[in-house]
Motif scaffolding. Structure first.
Motif: not given
Length: 175
Positions: A101, A7-8, A104, A89
């Motif tokens: 992103y 998740e982000t 990353q 994500r």
């Protein structure tokens, strides 16, 4: 609580809006309204993970306001203030080659073109002209300094290799 790497974080609930359970959200997406493209949220609040469904939302001045399923009064809405908004994500759109992103880039080891280790990308800062990498020293870096390096692909950032978790920059270590 450990962060789920699948998740982000895309925003944070800041306050209530009105009396019918609407919430103000600070969106980290670009554009700000992009947060409304993700209907399934996980709210991270005080170590608790709460699934949430976006029912509707809109821009309200400079803010984003949303109504989440099952939240229909101001007092209940208030209990969600401060929660981070996370999404899977896998839901994020694929970016063109050479675009990344922020999540990353965070954690990549940063080396100069002369192969000197400057540390790891801790986080990024958004500025008016370009984003800035905050590179913190590691045990293997040439010194223990924190560096702010402009994220300028092809000018300063020469190579990003996500597979090897490595970034090469054309940057004078004395800066």
């Amino acid at each position: 609580m450990t962060q789920n790497v699948q998740e982000t974080v895309i925003g944070r609930i800041t306050s209530v809006f009105g009396v019918k359970g609407w919430l103000k959200v600070f969106s980290y997406t670009d554009p700000k309204e992009g947060i409304l493209n993700y209907p399934d949220w996980t709210l991270d609040l005080d170590g608790k993970r709460i699934p949430a469904r976006l029912e509707e939302g809109r821009r309200q001045g400079q803010a984003i306001v949303v109504r989440l399923k099952g939240i229909d009064d101001r007092e209940l809405a208030r209990t969600y203030c401060g929660a981070e908004v996370r999404v899977s994500r896998a839901e994020l759109p694929e970016l063109p080659d050479g675009e990344y992103y922020w999540f990353q880039l965070e954690g990549l080891e940063v080396f100069t073109v002369e192969d000197e280790c400057l540390g790891k990308v801790h986080h990024l800062i958004e500025t008016g002209s370009n984003d800035v990498l905050v590179v913190q020293a590691t045990a293997g870096s040439i010194d223990q300094r924190e560096r702010l390096i402009p994220y300028l692909p092809d000018q300063v950032v020469r190579k990003v290799d996500l597979a090897s978790q490595r970034m090469v920059v054309d940057w004078d270590p004395e800066f």
